[in-house]
Design a protein around this motif. Structure first.
Motif, mmCIF file in Angstrom:
data_model
loop_
_atom_site.group_PDB
_atom_site.id
_atom_site.type_symbol
_atom_site.label_atom_id
_atom_site.label_comp_id
_atom_site.label_asym_id
_atom_site.label_seq_id
_atom_site.Cartn_x
_atom_site.Cartn_y
_atom_site.Cartn_z
ATOM 1 N N LEU A 32 34.304 38.315 31.239
ATOM 2 C CA LEU A 32 34.079 39.466 32.125
ATOM 3 C C LEU A 32 32.973 39.067 33.090
ATOM 4 C CD1 LEU A 32 35.597 42.188 31.950
ATOM 5 C CD2 LEU A 32 33.454 43.215 31.236
ATOM 6 N N THR A 33 33.340 38.947 34.352
ATOM 7 C CA THR A 33 32.377 38.478 35.344
ATOM 8 C C THR A 33 32.334 39.440 36.516
ATOM 9 O OG1 THR A 33 31.736 36.554 36.680
ATOM 10 C CG2 THR A 33 34.067 37.090 36.623
ATOM 11 N N ARG A 34 31.189 39.515 37.181
ATOM 12 C CA ARG A 34 31.045 40.406 38.339
ATOM 13 C C ARG A 34 31.566 39.722 39.581
ATOM 14 N NH1 ARG A 34 25.565 41.693 39.742
ATOM 15 N NH2 ARG A 34 26.417 43.341 41.039
ATOM 16 N N ILE A 35 32.296 40.475 40.397
ATOM 17 C CA ILE A 35 32.874 39.938 41.623
ATOM 18 C C ILE A 35 32.628 40.891 42.784
ATOM 19 C CG2 ILE A 35 34.669 38.548 40.517
ATOM 20 C CD1 ILE A 35 36.631 40.846 41.053
ATOM 21 N N GLN A 36 32.629 40.320 43.971
ATOM 22 C CA GLN A 36 32.516 41.100 45.200
ATOM 23 C C GLN A 36 33.691 40.768 46.101
ATOM 24 O OE1 GLN A 36 30.038 43.542 46.536
ATOM 25 N NE2 GLN A 36 31.979 43.745 47.637
ATOM 26 N N LEU A 37 34.547 41.744 46.343
ATOM 27 C CA LEU A 37 35.680 41.572 47.224
ATOM 28 C C LEU A 37 35.250 41.774 48.671
ATOM 29 C CD1 LEU A 37 37.026 42.040 44.375
ATOM 30 C CD2 LEU A 37 38.992 42.928 45.642
ATOM 31 N N PRO A 38 36.112 41.460 49.646
ATOM 32 C CA PRO A 38 35.730 41.636 51.052
ATOM 33 C C PRO A 38 35.341 43.067 51.405
ATOM 34 C CG PRO A 38 37.689 40.256 50.884
ATOM 35 C CD PRO A 38 37.419 40.786 49.525
ATOM 36 N N TYR A 39 35.902 44.052 50.672
ATOM 37 C CA TYR A 39 35.615 45.455 50.970
ATOM 38 C C TYR A 39 35.394 46.217 49.661
ATOM 39 C CZ TYR A 39 37.678 43.939 55.358
ATOM 40 O OH TYR A 39 37.955 43.241 56.503
ATOM 41 N N GLY A 40 34.546 47.230 49.732
ATOM 42 C CA GLY A 40 34.303 48.066 48.569
ATOM 43 C C GLY A 40 33.145 47.582 47.720
ATOM 44 N N GLU A 41 32.922 48.309 46.642
ATOM 45 C CA GLU A 41 31.790 48.005 45.765
ATOM 46 C C GLU A 41 32.098 46.832 44.846
ATOM 47 O OE1 GLU A 41 31.085 51.140 42.792
ATOM 48 O OE2 GLU A 41 32.990 52.011 43.402
ATOM 49 N N THR A 42 31.065 46.336 44.163
ATOM 50 C CA THR A 42 31.263 45.244 43.223
ATOM 51 C C THR A 42 32.046 45.735 42.009
ATOM 52 O OG1 THR A 42 29.129 45.711 42.155
ATOM 53 C CG2 THR A 42 29.141 44.060 43.914
ATOM 54 N N ALA A 43 32.625 44.787 41.293
ATOM 55 C CA ALA A 43 33.460 45.136 40.148
ATOM 56 C C ALA A 43 33.312 44.080 39.067
ATOM 57 C CB ALA A 43 34.921 45.243 40.565
ATOM 58 N N TRP A 44 33.830 44.418 37.903
ATOM 59 C CA TRP A 44 33.989 43.444 36.836
ATOM 60 C C TRP A 44 35.402 42.872 36.937
ATOM 61 C CZ3 TRP A 44 29.869 41.968 34.171
ATOM 62 C CH2 TRP A 44 28.811 42.872 33.961
ATOM 63 N N LEU A 45 35.558 41.589 36.574
ATOM 64 C CA LEU A 45 36.871 40.964 36.530
ATOM 65 C C LEU A 45 37.155 40.492 35.111
ATOM 66 C CD1 LEU A 45 39.422 39.787 37.978
ATOM 67 C CD2 LEU A 45 38.117 37.634 38.175
ATOM 68 N N ALA A 46 38.269 40.945 34.552
ATOM 69 C CA ALA A 46 38.704 40.519 33.221
ATOM 70 C C ALA A 46 39.775 39.449 33.372
ATOM 71 C CB ALA A 46 39.251 41.708 32.437
ATOM 72 N N THR A 47 39.675 38.391 32.571
ATOM 73 C CA THR A 47 40.609 37.263 32.685
ATOM 74 C C THR A 47 41.342 36.950 31.390
ATOM 75 O OG1 THR A 47 38.730 35.780 32.279
ATOM 76 C CG2 THR A 47 39.385 36.129 34.581
ATOM 77 N N ARG A 48 40.908 37.536 30.274
ATOM 78 C CA ARG A 48 41.581 37.286 28.997
ATOM 79 C C ARG A 48 42.721 38.278 28.773
ATOM 80 N NH1 ARG A 48 36.566 36.098 24.733
ATOM 81 N NH2 ARG A 48 35.930 34.095 25.634
ATOM 82 N N TYR A 49 43.711 37.825 28.016
ATOM 83 C CA TYR A 49 44.906 38.616 27.748
ATOM 84 C C TYR A 49 44.575 39.950 27.089
ATOM 85 C CZ TYR A 49 49.676 39.536 25.973
ATOM 86 O OH TYR A 49 50.899 40.093 25.674
#
Length: 401
Positions: A32-49
């Motif tokens: 679970l890592t924090r990401i910043q997309l081109p638009y909008g607020e920051t988010a968490w990204l989940a990568t495990r099944y």
């Protein structure tokens, strides 16, 4: 959230159908890592099944809550509304209105007609002779014809709604003004069809939805328009992209292709493996917002924080799939997440499966020696879209030079 600087997302530009290796690293080291997309607020990204399944299926993660936030996204426009922006019970109410048309039994009844359409397209390809662009001559018209007939949309209008459909999937291909204009035109077009069907009902899904609106008051007029537009766009766009994606993967994995040609009974399982293997999206899916504090992937996600998931990364999770980076058309392991999971599991998954099965079997049986007209390097890829796939893929087959 924490004070850790978020990673810029997407991590890199989409490279054909190759999944960025950073996903494998994150699954192991930072699920679970924090990401910043081109638009909008920051988010968490989940990568495990398993984490992905929780976010997609647990009611503690809300899709509708995004309406109250500046949700993380890849494009400046934020087209909201419709099924994709709802939670139960509203989501359930609308989904039930169309679910009967997409059950496994009802969809299977469409197989003869789908096969007829596919054969007709191949007949025309053979008649004109190769090389041909698979996207324009087969991959697009097959699902467009099926969904037009099912929903009750004139196939003759396909040129217009194909252009308008890009607005729902554009990141940079279209300007924000074009996106707004095309979506408005799509909704106006659907509203016009609804008016026609009210005057002359037919035996199609659109007429059934109108009856649910007018006779049973199960949805509003705006919901009716958005639902019909969503079915029309989703009913052809992704399948039209996956058909050439699947063919590209098979042609670049000759041993797997040879095995499939030798045993076409494997086609249904091959479709499932290709759904697992092909990273259709250029990034993560729509965010879900935690409605309460939730521990996920060893991290405490606070109430009100958005979490995005990479189904493509989850489908390569070595804790679930053996040798996950390898294509294995005979694989029979856990269910892939290519069609999502939970309440928003793809409504048309059974129809997509049918179309993909028919497409592969028809192409492999009727076009022996199917191959790139020149080489895989000459495939033209989509850009500026939420999905990845060939824009143009020229093929030929045995006996045609």
């Amino acid at each position: 959230m924490t004070t850790t600087e978020p990673r810029t997302y997407p991590f890199s530009a989409a490279d054909k159908l190759n999944l960025d290796p950073i996903y494998a690293h994150l699954r192991e080291q930072e699920p679970l890592t924090r990401i910043q997309l081109p638009y909008g607020e920051t988010a968490w990204l989940a990568t495990r099944y398993e984490d992905t399944k929780i976010v997609l299926g647990d009611p503690r993660f809300s899709r509708a809550a995004a309406l109250d936030h500046d949700e993380p996204r890849l494009r400046p426009n934020n087209p909201q509304g419709g099924l994709l922006s709802m939670d139960p019970p509203d989501h359930t109410r609308l989904r039930k209105l169309v679910a009967k048309a997409f059950t496994a039994r009802r969809v299977e009844q469409l197989r003869p007609r789908t096969q007829e359409i596919a054969d007709g397209l191949v007949d025309r390809m053979i008649e004109q002779g190769g090389p041909v662009d698979l996207v324009e001559e087969f991959a697009l018209p097959l699902p467009i014809t099926v969904i037009c007939e099912l929903l009750g949309v004139p196939y003759a209008d396909r040129g217009d709604f194909r252009v308008w459909s890009d607005a729902f999937l554009s990141t940079t291909k279209l300007t924000p003004e074009q996106v707004t204009d095309y979506i408005d035109k799509m909704f106006g077009y659907i509203a016009g069809l609804i008016a026609q069907r009210r005057e002359e009902p037919a035996d199609d899904l659109l007429s059934a939805l109108i009856a649910a609106r007018d006779e049973q008051d199960k949805l509003s007029e705006d919901e009716l328009v958005r639902l019909a537009a969503g079915i029309l766009v989703a009913g052809h766009e992704t399948t039209a992209t996956q058909i050439p994606n699947f063919v590209y993967v098979l042609l670049t994995h000759p041993e797997q292709l040879a095995g499939l040609r030798a045993d076409l009974d494997v086609v249904p399982q091959a479709v499932e493996e290709l759904m697992r293997y092909v990273p259709l999206g250029v990034g993560a899916g729509f965010p879900r917002y935690a409605t309460e504090d939730v521990e996920l992937g060893g991290v405490l996600v606070r109430a009100g924080e958005p979490v995005m998931v990479s189904s493509s990364a989850a489908n390569r999770d070595g804790a679930v799939f053996n040798d996950p980076e390898q294509l294995d058309l005979t694989r029979r392991e856990a269910t892939h997440l290519g069609f999502g999971h939970g309440p928003h599991h793809c409504l048309g998954a059974q129809l997509a499966r049918l179309e993909l099965q028919v497409a592969l079997r028809t192409l492999l049986t009727r076009l022996p020696g199917l191959r790139f007209a020149t080489s895989a390097e000459d495939v033209e890829w989509k850009t500026g879209m939420l999905v990845r796939g060939p824009q143009r893929m020229v093929l030929t087959w045995q006996g045609v030079e």
